[in-house]
Design a protein around this motif. Structure first.
Motif, mmCIF file in Angstrom:
data_model
loop_
_atom_site.group_PDB
_atom_site.id
_atom_site.type_symbol
_atom_site.label_atom_id
_atom_site.label_comp_id
_atom_site.label_asym_id
_atom_site.label_seq_id
_atom_site.Cartn_x
_atom_site.Cartn_y
_atom_site.Cartn_z
ATOM 1 N N TYR B 35 0.673 -1.074 -0.043
ATOM 2 C CA TYR B 35 -0.051 -0.191 -0.013
ATOM 3 C C TYR B 35 0.986 1.050 0.029
ATOM 4 O O TYR B 35 1.885 1.165 0.600
ATOM 5 C CB TYR B 35 -0.856 -0.053 1.363
ATOM 6 C CG TYR B 35 -1.854 -1.293 1.332
ATOM 7 C CD1 TYR B 35 -1.585 -2.355 1.622
ATOM 8 C CD2 TYR B 35 -3.277 -0.875 0.990
ATOM 9 C CE1 TYR B 35 -2.553 -3.357 2.035
ATOM 10 C CE2 TYR B 35 -4.191 -2.207 0.959
ATOM 11 C CZ TYR B 35 -3.830 -3.224 1.672
ATOM 12 O OH TYR B 35 -4.614 -4.111 1.673
ATOM 13 N N GLN B 37 0.842 5.196 1.332
ATOM 14 C CA GLN B 37 -0.136 6.125 2.056
ATOM 15 C C GLN B 37 0.468 7.308 2.105
ATOM 16 O O GLN B 37 1.410 7.687 2.681
ATOM 17 C CB GLN B 37 -0.207 5.468 3.648
ATOM 18 C CG GLN B 37 -1.048 6.549 4.436
ATOM 19 C CD GLN B 37 -1.451 5.838 5.906
ATOM 20 O OE1 GLN B 37 -0.357 5.115 6.339
ATOM 21 N NE2 GLN B 37 -2.220 6.041 6.559
ATOM 22 N N GLY B 40 -1.967 12.368 5.552
ATOM 23 C CA GLY B 40 -3.294 12.657 5.574
ATOM 24 C C GLY B 40 -4.277 11.932 4.724
ATOM 25 O O GLY B 40 -5.394 12.113 4.825
ATOM 26 N N GLN B 41 -3.920 10.826 4.197
ATOM 27 C CA GLN B 41 -4.588 9.943 3.426
ATOM 28 C C GLN B 41 -4.571 8.553 4.049
ATOM 29 O O GLN B 41 -3.671 7.978 4.860
ATOM 30 C CB GLN B 41 -4.398 9.902 2.162
ATOM 31 C CG GLN B 41 -4.236 11.046 1.215
ATOM 32 C CD GLN B 41 -5.704 11.715 1.343
ATOM 33 O OE1 GLN B 41 -6.769 11.060 1.029
ATOM 34 N NE2 GLN B 41 -5.767 13.091 1.521
ATOM 35 N N GLY B 42 -5.534 7.742 3.599
ATOM 36 C CA GLY B 42 -5.466 6.238 3.897
ATOM 37 C C GLY B 42 -4.510 5.407 3.026
ATOM 38 O O GLY B 42 -4.278 6.176 1.982
ATOM 39 N N PRO B 43 -4.209 4.347 3.192
ATOM 40 C CA PRO B 43 -3.585 3.420 2.473
ATOM 41 C C PRO B 43 -4.302 3.212 1.106
ATOM 42 O O PRO B 43 -5.436 2.992 1.235
ATOM 43 C CB PRO B 43 -3.481 2.288 3.411
ATOM 44 C CG PRO B 43 -3.583 2.604 4.540
ATOM 45 C CD PRO B 43 -4.590 3.540 4.592
#
Lengths: 108, 117
Positions: B35, B37, B40-43
């Motif tokens: 992933y 990431q 400030g974001q999700g994976p």
């Protein structure tokens, strides 16, 4: 399009108050949904999944297909619940889609 | 039981360079997912490897490639690095016992933080 939306970047509640972290999804078909948690200085880890219908650390989440939601709830917040929470959706071909996360802060 | 490990913990590269990130899966696991990431974001799912073959891919260009080895460890390679590749790269391992892969729990590593200048 398949999507997971967590509308709150930050949620701050007092210790002992109820907690609800919101999650909405967009998916055609029967979704498989999860909540992941990341405590300070720890790794991302699975908190719960909807197919298990279990309560972990006092948290529950109910899948509402009509509202396409999978909100995470806890009746009485504890200080150790402070963490980053991610809602996630299993898509096709082994792909998991994560929301952008909500930081939960529990005030003493 | 050994948890998921990743190396290096962080690194700095310049635009256009190539990078290889490594992941050792948890003992007994046969599946590795990668992933990205961003801050400030999700994976974001890059791809998954199961028994040394790619078993699903997210919306990432071909310059993101991977390998899984017979011991189930894995590498993520990124060619022609761009500034936007700066992110935390997470590896997660799991044990797949049936054809469909969502039910198994994924165990995440600590991540590799990549900065592209």
């Amino acid at each position: 399009a398949q999507r997971v939306t967590q509308p709150e970047k930050l949620l701050s509640v007092f210790k002992g108050a109820p907690v609800e972290l919101k999650c909405n999804y967009s998916y055609s078909g029967s979704p498989e949904l999860f909540w992941y948690v990341q405590y300070s200085r720890q790794r991302l880890q699975l908190l719960l999944r909807h197919i298990s219908r279990e309560s972990i650390k006092g948290f529950t989440a109910d899948l509402n297909k009509g509202e396409t939601s999978f909100h995470l709830k806890k009746p009485f917040a504890q200080e150790e619940d402070s963490a980053m929470y991610y809602c996630a959706l299993y898509s096709s071909a082994s792909k998991i889609i994560f929301g952008s996360g909500t930081r939960l802060s529990i005030r003493p | 039981e050994t948890g998921v490990t990743q190396s290096p913990t962080h690194l700095i590269k310049t635009r256009g360079q190539q990078v290889t990130l490594r992941c050792s899966s948890q003992s007994g696991h046969n599946t590795v997912s990668w992933y990205q990431q961003a801050l400030g974001q999700g994976p974001q799912f890059i791809f998954q490897y199961y028994r040394e073959e790619e078993n699903g891919r997210g919306n990432f260009p071909p310059r993101f490639s991977g390998l899984q080895f017979p011991n189930y460890s894995s590498e993520l390679n990124v060619n022609a690095l761009e500034l936007d590749d700066s992110a935390l790269y997470l590896c997660a391992s799991s044990l797949r016992t049936s054809g469909r892969g969502a039910q198994e729990t994924q165990y995440f590593g600590p991540g590799t933080r990549l900065l592209v200048l």
